[in-house]
Write an enzyme that holds these catalytic residues in place. Structure first.
Site, PDB file in Angstrom:
ATOM      1  N   GLU A 122       0.953  -1.349   0.146  1.00 35.47           N
ATOM      2  CA  GLU A 122      -0.118   0.072   0.120  1.00 35.47           C
ATOM      3  C   GLU A 122       0.859   1.254  -0.087  1.00 35.47           C
ATOM      4  OE1 GLU A 122      -2.791  -0.139   3.314  1.00 35.47           O
ATOM      5  OE2 GLU A 122      -3.018   2.151   2.978  1.00 35.47           O
ATOM      6  N   GLU A 130      -2.945  10.664   2.392  1.00 37.30           N
ATOM      7  CA  GLU A 130      -4.206  10.800   3.412  1.00 37.30           C
ATOM      8  C   GLU A 130      -4.400  12.006   3.853  1.00 37.30           C
ATOM      9  OE1 GLU A 130      -5.500   6.710   5.402  1.00 37.30           O
ATOM     10  OE2 GLU A 130      -3.419   7.157   5.982  1.00 37.30           O
ATOM     11  N   TRP A 144     -13.803   8.718   4.133  1.00 34.09           N
ATOM     12  CA  TRP A 144     -14.275   7.769   4.988  1.00 34.09           C
ATOM     13  C   TRP A 144     -14.402   8.286   6.549  1.00 34.09           C
ATOM     14  CZ3 TRP A 144     -11.042   4.968   8.860  1.00 34.09           C
ATOM     15  CH2 TRP A 144      -9.603   5.324   8.431  1.00 34.09           C
ATOM     16  N   THR A 180      -7.358   6.491  16.409  1.00 34.30           N
ATOM     17  CA  THR A 180      -7.906   6.599  15.137  1.00 34.30           C
ATOM     18  C   THR A 180      -8.814   7.990  15.063  1.00 34.30           C
ATOM     19  OG1 THR A 180      -8.055   4.327  14.722  1.00 34.30           O
ATOM     20  CG2 THR A 180      -9.236   5.703  13.242  1.00 34.30           C
TER      21      THR A 180
END
Ligand SMILES: *[C@@H]1O[C@H](CO)[C@@H](O)[C@H](O)[C@H]1NC(C)=O
Ligand SMILES: *[C@@H]1O[C@H](CO)[C@@H](O)[C@H](O)[C@H]1NC(C)=O
Ligand SMILES: *[C@@H]1O[C@H](CO)[C@@H](O)[C@H](O)[C@H]1NC(C)=O
Ligand SMILES: *[C@@H]1O[C@H](CO)[C@@H](O)[C@H](O)[C@H]1NC(C)=O
Ligand SMILES: *[C@@H]1O[C@H](CO)[C@@H](O)[C@H](O)[C@H]1NC(C)=O
Ligand SMILES: *[C@@H]1O[C@H](CO)[C@@H](O)[C@H](O)[C@H]1NC(C)=O
Ligand SMILES: *[C@@H]1O[C@H](CO)[C@@H](O)[C@H](O)[C@H]1NC(C)=O
Length: 368
Positions: free
Chosen positions: A167, A171, A258, A269
């Site tokens: 990956e 972000e 998201w 998070t």
């Protein structure tokens, strides 16, 4: 206030929360021959949702149980309309000549009347939107011209993701509109120390379009903003215990908006994402959704072996070096209906599982 809701009707997509049936698959337990494909969410099956995009060859019954990954094609997408985007992922059969993108989850719209922009939407109900290319990239340069969200807890992402979870990330946690975060993972491994990095954007990531680039080459990976290199990673720098922890496998290019800032997320998070999402935000109230905008995507393939005209895809083979699967070109079909006539599957895993995967593979590395 700029409100997308007035520009074009929403393409409404009811997400089929069909619960995946059958066995689970992971690093220690491969799928059985009767349900040979291991989906990106770790469930075994035989249909589209299992054997196409995201199907993990290492956890599947055999290395070639998954359909091959559709071959890269250099292309420029300006989203004059969404004709090349398959918005219902259960209609995606693996034939990449028909569609350039598939919406895995959520809702998109297009502001075509104003020149073409693909909008990814996040609502309280849809759990976020994720869009993937139908073709895979096996090294190359990808530039996305985009505007991010700007709301605490809402994360905009532009990443490459392989079926074995190599990956590469850009972000954008929503509470800062002056920076982008870069990261990378090798086969989903979150190595220590955290290898995320923060780069300043000259301007406003929400207010203005900026170009974010991932330049992924066999020996070197670079992240660029507006054409300027902001980070370089050399393959030779990430050799750990004889294993090169560097992304090497064909990857889908994915865009998402998201909801990281929700009560069910890990505390770290939520903090990383800039707090819990506030659905009373005036932007949300006026538009009816949060959004991020894609103006264009420019894909330039850089395959190590140039594919001849009859090549259709990439397939995995035995390891080429320590813990690194080999990747070969193939002329076998990537279309599941062509491969197995009569087999039609309509099962799609739920959003929660998608988020779990995103959190584990994409975000958790920011936190430790
Ligand atoms: C997507 O396709 C499936 C299978 O044909 C269908 O059941 C579902 O209603 C479709 N969803 C939408 C929003 O059209
Ligand atoms: C892998 O899946 C098997 C079967 O579901 C389960 O027993 C095992 O704990 C899992 N292993 C890991 C590492 O998740
Ligand atoms: C893929 O779609 C194209 C365009 O409709 C069609 O010509 C081709 O036969 C399809 N390929 C397969 C393998 O189904
Ligand atoms: C975003 O949220 C994080 C975590 O809550 C906080 O540390 C940071 O200062 C916030 N940034 C901005 C620009 O508000
Ligand atoms: C797409 O990217 C390639 C590689 O960086 C570049 O050469 C090309 O000019 C770009 N195309 C457009 C239309 O921007
Ligand atoms: C091949 O690599 C995978 C990881 O990609 C690893 O799990 C596996 O043990 C390796 N197999 C051999 C025979 O080295
Ligand atoms: C596909 O590849 C095989 C083996 O490389 C070759 O023998 C065959 O002729 C190829 N088929 C086509 C249609 O090109």
């Amino acid at each position: 206030m700029h409100s997308l809701a007035v520009l074009l009707p929403l393409i409404s997509l009811t997400i089929p929360l069909v619960k995946a049936q059958g066995a689970t698959c992971n690093v220690t337990t491969k799928c059985p021959e009767t349900a040979p494909c291991c989906s990106e969410f770790g469930f075994c099956g035989t249909t589209e949702a299992f054997c196409l995009g995201g199907c993990n060859p290492l956890y599947s019954s055999k290395l070639d149980s998954c359909l091959p990954n559709p071959i890269c094609k250099s292309s420029f997408h300006s989203f004059a309309n969404n004709d090349r985007v398959q918005s219902n992922s259960s209609h995606w059969d693996g034939n990449a000549t028909l569609y350039d993108f598939v919406v895995n989850n959520g809702n998109i719209m297009n502001t075509g009347a104003n020149g073409g922009e693909l909008a990814m939407l996040l609502t309280k109900e849809n759990g976020g939107t994720r869009l993937s290319t139908t073709r895979y990239l096996h090294y190359g340069i990808v530039t996305a011209r985009m505007k991010t969200g700007r709301w605490g807890g809402v994360v905009t992402a532009f990443i490459t993701m392989s079926d074995v979870k190599d990956e590469i990330d850009w972000e954008f946690p929503g509470n800062s509109t002056t920076e982008g975060q870069s990261n990378y993972f090798w086969q989903g491994v979150v190595t220590q120390p955290n290898h995320g990095a923060v780069s300043q954007v000259n301007g406003d990531t929400f207010g203005d379009y900026h170009d974010y680039t991932i330049d992924w080459q066999p020996e070197q990976l670079r992240w660029l903003i507006d054409g300027k290199v902001v980070r370089t990673l050399k393959k030779s720098d990430v050799l750990t215990d004889g294993v090169s922890q560097y992304p090497t496998t064909p990857s889908r290019i994915q865009f998402s908006l998201w909801p990281a800032g929700v009560a069910s997320s890990a505390a770290g998070t939520v903090q990383w994402a800039g707090g819990l999402i506030n659905y009373d935000d005036p932007d949300y109230r006026s538009a009816g959704h949060f959004y991020a905008l894609l103006k264009s995507v420019n894909i330039t393939c850089a395959d190590p072996v140039k594919p001849s005209a009859d090549i259709t895809g990439y397939k995995y083979g035995a390891n080429s070096s320590t813990n690194t699967p080999s990747v070969a070109l193939t002329n076998l079909t990537t279309n599941i209906n062509a491969a197995a006539p009569g087999v039609v599957g309509r099962s799609v895993e739920g959003i929660r599982t998608m988020l779990a995967v995103l959190i584990v593979a994409g975000v958790f590395g920011q936190l430790i």
